[in-house]
Design an enzyme around this catalytic site. Sequence first.
Site, PDB file in Angstrom:
ATOM      1  N   TYR A  93     -10.711  -9.886   2.075  1.00  0.00           N
ATOM      2  CA  TYR A  93      -9.713  -9.319   1.156  1.00  0.00           C
ATOM      3  C   TYR A  93      -9.206 -10.379   0.192  1.00  0.00           C
ATOM      4  CZ  TYR A  93      -6.025  -6.158  -0.375  1.00  0.00           C
ATOM      5  OH  TYR A  93      -5.214  -5.337  -1.118  1.00  0.00           O
TER       6      TYR A  93
ATOM      7  N   GLU B  90      -8.647   3.478   0.041  1.00  0.00           N
ATOM      8  CA  GLU B  90      -8.017   3.551  -1.282  1.00  0.00           C
ATOM      9  C   GLU B  90      -9.030   3.794  -2.391  1.00  0.00           C
ATOM     10  OE1 GLU B  90      -5.080   0.720  -2.637  1.00  0.00           O
ATOM     11  OE2 GLU B  90      -4.581   0.201  -0.582  1.00  0.00           O
TER      12      GLU B  90
ATOM     13  N   ASP C   4      -5.676  -0.520   1.990  1.00  0.00           N
ATOM     14  CA  ASP C   4      -5.741  -1.982   1.950  1.00  0.00           C
ATOM     15  C   ASP C   4      -4.688  -2.622   2.856  1.00  0.00           C
ATOM     16  OD1 ASP C   4      -7.802  -1.801   0.199  1.00  0.00           O
ATOM     17  OD2 ASP C   4      -6.681  -2.427  -1.580  1.00  0.00           O
TER      18      ASP C   4
END
EC number: 5.6.2.1
Length: 653
Positions: free
Chosen positions: A316, A8, A86
Amino acid sequence: MMRLLICESPGKIKTFKGILGAGWDVQASLGHVMELANDGADHLGFDVGAEAVTCRYVPRGERGAATLKKLRAAAAKAQEVYLATDPDREGEAIAWHLARELRLKSPRRIRCTQITEGAVRTALQSPGRLDLDLVSAQRARQCLDKLVGYKVSPLLWNATGGKSAGRVQSATLHLVCEREREIVAFVPVDYWSVWVEYAPGWRAYYQGDVPERPEATEAADDAKSNQEAPPAESTRVLSEAEADRLVALARSHPHAVEGVERRTVTKNPPAPFTTSTLQQAAGALLGYNPERTMGIAQQLYEGIDLPTGRKGLITYMRTDSVEVAPEFIEQARTYLQTHDPDNLPARSATHRSRAGAQQAHEAIRPTDVSLTPRTIRAHLSEEQLRLYDIVWRRAVASQCAPARLAKTKILTRCGPVHWQALGMTVAFAGYTRYWNDLEAALALPALEAGQRLELLRSAHEKKRTQPPPRYSEPKLVQLMERKGVGRPSTYASTIKTLKERAYVALQGRALVPTELGLATDALLGRTLPELVDSAFTARMEAGLDAIAASREPWEKYLIGWNADYLVPAVARARATIAAEFPKRSAAPPTAGAPATSRTPCPHCRRLLSKVPSKKVKRGYFLKCPACADLVMFWNPWHKIWELPKPKTDRQTP
C-alpha cells in the site's frame, strides 16, 4: 450462496477474483459512496451542538446512489459480506458507511496492505471488526475541513477574489508564499572563490591565513574537520582585490603538504520508501509530480497481469512507516545470498520511522523480490516500469550492507596561507549497487606531510550568493511532512488544489505563487494567522491522531475547537476584512486617489497602491503607501510582482 467482497477501486476486482476463484462476487464502491449533505447552517450538513455533533449523510451524487443500489442487490444475494476497502482512515470510513447503508449486521472487515494471494488468504482467515476510532478520526477531519472551508472561504470572495481556504491548503500555500517573499527580499552578495592547482592535476581551495599560535591552528583544523565544505568552494573572499592578492601570493611562494588525514567511514543504507520519500524520489529521478506518482503507484498496488496470474506488485502506497514485514526481510536476504552474497549483512538492517509517524502500514516495497524490473518489464508500461524500478531498488538496498568510503583531506601551505582539498573513493559499494546516493567521488594522490608540491596555476572565480530556491512539488511534499502539514493521503491532492485555485503556478518544476495566491495568503496572515501557521495545523493533525488512538472523543474535540478557536477567529476576521474591503456599493474613491491592489507590501504587509504609468506594459506599477520608495513591477514571465533588480544585475559585464 455467493460470498461478496467489496473493495474500493474497480481496478482491484480482477485481481481479487483471480485469487478468490469460484463462489465469490467482487464489487467496487468506487471510493466514497456517502458524503455530508449540503443543508443546514452554512450548508455544512452537520450541526455542532453543546455536547454532540449531528451529521447528515447523503449518497455521493448520482454515481454514489447508483453504486449503492447495485451493492444492495449484491449483498441481498450474499451469504457473507467482506469489506476490503483500503487500510487507512478513508477506507475505514467507507467500510463504515457501507455497513450502515447495506444494513450489515456482522460485516467482516479485512485489511490488505498488499494484494497477493498469501496476503488475501491470510486476511480472510481472520476477518476483524470496523475500527470505530479510525472512523471517528475521519469524520472529525471531514467536519473540520468543511468548517474551515465553508466559514473562511466566503471571507475571501470579495476581498481577494480567492476561491477557497482550507485547513491544510492554506498552511501549504503559506509555505510557498513565505519562500517567495524570502526570494523577493533577498539581496545578493558578490564573493570570490580562490584555488590552486597542483601537478598532476588536482585542486585545493583557500582556507584562510595560517594562525600565529599553534593551539589556534589546532582549533581551526578541528572546526574545519567538523564542517567540511564542498570541495569546489573556498573560504569566501569578499573583494576582488583580496582575491588578486591571494593568487599573487600563491604564485610567489613554494607549496608543501602540511598534513594529510585519512579515514574510512560507513554509510548506512536508506530506508524503504514512504509516501513522501517516494514522491520526492519520483520527482527528482523521473520528473513525476506527486499526483502522477500516486496514480502509477495505485496501478502497481492494484495489480497487473502476469503469466502466473494477476498480482499486486507493491504494498500500500499511502504510509509514513519505514518498517517492513519479516517476510520481505527474508525474501531480500535470500535474494542477496543468491545474487550478491558480498552485500548480505550479518544481521538484517532495521530502520526507524520518524517521530509522530502513524505506522499503520509497512513501508512501500515490492510484494515479491524475485519479480525484478528486468523480469517483468514486458508486462508494464514505461512509466509503471520506471516507478517499480525505483521501489524495487530502494527496498532491496535497504537490506544491504553499508557502503564504506575512504575520505582524504589534504592541507597545504604556501607562505602564510592554507589550502585544502577533500577527496573520497568508494572502498566497498554496499547498498549503492542498488541505490546510489553518493556524491561524485574525487580521488586525491597519495601524499605525505612535508612533501613539496608543483604549482600548475592559481586563479579565482567570481560568484554571487543565490536566493533560496523555490519549491518543486516533491520538495514541498518533503516540507509538508517535516512540518506535520497534512498526511500521506493528502499531499498530492493539496498541491493539486492549489494549482486548480490558481494560487500557484508551475514554472518548469518550480511552484510560484500567483498574485492571487500572495494576496490571499497575506489576507489570511493578517486576519487568521493561526490558519496559515504550520505548527497550528500540525497540532490539529495531532488531535486527529489522538482520536484515532482512542485518546480523545471526536465530538468533544470538534465542539471545543469550533467554540474556542474558529467562531471567535472568524468573527474577528470578518470585522477586519469589512474595514479593509468596503462593499462594492460604497462610494468610489476620490478622483485622483490611487486604486488599491490585492498585493501586500513584502515589508509592512499593507496593500500596495496602483500607480498608472505608460512606461510599463501592464499600465501601472505598485507602490507602498507606508514604506518610502518601495515599488514593485509585474514580471510577465513569472506572473508575479517583483521588486526592482539591483543595479548590479543590469550592468553589462
